[in-house]
Structures are given as structure tokens and as C-alpha cells.
Design an enzyme around this catalytic site. Structure first.
Site: not given
Length: 246
Positions: A150, A224, A233
């Protein structure tokens, strides 16, 4: 009915509407606090506990933990996995799905996080872990050892991945060995569907000039981008430079 009496229902309706708006605002604020602060706090704490548990299970590392160990040369693109460069090769079987089995350290951005098998958000990434893409290589193996993490919320281990520069090191530790990769190429933004970045010899099908050349011992980090979105990405590629037994 007087004018004052007619205004009372209107005033009451406005008051109820105002209270509802304030309540909604407070709820939204609490949700933001939960996402941006509490999930990070909880996931980071859980991830650090897992790192400590892994290190305790592995026992003390060897005194020699330098990036270049005596007798270990850096793997070349054509080196077989059984060469002296891969003397600290990982175990043969695949890790159990969702189980943490390695630790990633990125000195440039101050990250230490557990690595688990798989990329499930609910079972892995939302716990502050970095996830290993199934069917990609294991640490230290020939091919492409590919990871996801993340960038925002839930521990956000890859929050500052954009601060990495060519030459920076990424260390992967397992029960058996310590592998040091050096960053060689960065793709600032590509499509979320650009699956070839995970290929054994990684390249971008969206940006054909972005590629690694020839068989090797690769590392891929994905997250991300831009921050607080999941539309694109960011990809970082590295190559194995050193391996040492624990």
C-alpha cells in the site's frame, strides 16, 4: 393560521436539516481519521510485531551481515541458481498463502515490513504487510521476485517509494539468508493492467523502452500512484547484488 405559525414547520425542517448535515460532516471526518490515521497506526503496529516474531523464530543472524560476503560474488545474468552466487538460495517449496516468511528493509525510505505470500488486501496488504505475487520467483532465485504494498493507509509501507533512486538498496531477509538488491530502473507511472512488469525478465507493455535485459535475479516493487488513488501503478526494478547466509 398566522404567519408565525406558518414559519414554525419551515424553521423546524431547516433545523433538522442542519443537524443532519452536521452529523454527516462529523461521520465523514471520523471516517477520514480512521482511514488516514487509525488504520496506519494499527497496521504498522501489527506489521512490526510480525517482524519481531519472524526474527525471534529465525534466531540471531550471523555476525557477518555486510552486503558483500567473502566467497559470494554478485550473480550475473547468466548465472544458474545453483552457482556460488546463489549459495544462500531459498527453500524449495512455496510459502503457505497469507503467511509471513520474509522481511523487507529499504534504508532510503526507512521501511522495515514483513513479506507474506499473496497480495490479498484483506488478509495481507491491509495489515501493513508487503505481499509477494504468486507465481513469481522467491527471494534470491533466478527470475523476478515481485512485491506489492500500500502507498496510503493500512500501514502504507510503500508510501515514499517515489523517493527511491537508482543505486539504492533493498534488503530481503528470510530464515536462511539475506539478499541485497540494487535499484536499476523506475517506472513512475503505468497502467494497473501492465502485467508484464511481473514477467521473469520484467518489461512494460505500456512503455516498451522500460525493460530489464536478459535472464537475471530481479526484484520488482509495485504500488498505486498518484497518492490516494489506485488508477495507475508505480514500478521499481532492482537486481540481486549480494547474498549471504544468516
Amino acid at each position: 393560521m398566522t404567519v408565525r405559525q406558518k414559519r414554525r414547520p419551515v424553521a423546524a425542517a431547516l433545523w433538522v436539516t442542519a443537524e443532519a448535515a452536521v452529523t454527516c460532516g462529523v461521520v465523514l471526518l471520523l471516517l477520514v481519521v480512521y482511514q488516514l490515521w487509525w488504520t496506519n497506526l494499527r497496521a504498522h503496529a501489527a506489521a512490526q510485531r510480525q517482524v519481531a516474531a519472524l526474527e525471534q523464530a529465525w534466531g540471531p543472524a550471523r555476525a557477518d551481515t555486510s552486503e558483500e560476503s567473502p566467497g559470494l560474488s554478485s550473480p550475473s545474468a547468466s548465472s544458474p541458481a545453483s552457482s556460488s552466487a546463489a549459495v544462500a538460495a531459498p527453500r524449495t517449496g512455496r510459502p503457505r498463502t497469507s503467511a509471513a516468511y520474509a522481511v523487507i528493509r529499504i534504508p532510503r525510505i526507512g521501511i522495515t515490513a514483513p513479506v507474506a505470500e499473496g497480495t490479498s488486501k484483506t488478509k495481507i496488504l491491509n495489515h501493513g504487510y508487503v505481499g509477494h505475487y504468486p507465481r513469481t520467483a522467491e527471494p534470491g532465485q533466478a527470475g523476478n521476485f515481485a512485491l506489492a504494498g500500500h502507498r496510503n493507509t493500512h500501514g502504507e509501507p510503500f508510501r515514499h517509494l517515489d523517493r527511491l533512486r537508482v543505486g539504492d538498496t533493498v534488503v530481503i531477509e528470510t530464515a536462511a539468508a539475506r539478499f541485497t538488491y540494487a535499484v536499476e530502473r523506475i517506472v513512475p507511472r503505468t497502467s494497473a493492467a501492465d502485467g508484464t512488469v511481473l514477467a521473469p525478465v520484467p518489461y512494460s507493455s505500456v512503455h516498451p523502452r522500460q525493460r530489464m535485459d536478459g535472464p537475471g535475479y530481479y526484484l520488482t516493487l509495485t504500488t498505486c500512484t498518484p497518492a490516494f488513488t489506485s488508477e495507475y501503478r508505480m514500478v521499481v526494478w532492482g537486481r540481486l547484488k549480494a547474498a549471504s547466509e544468516r
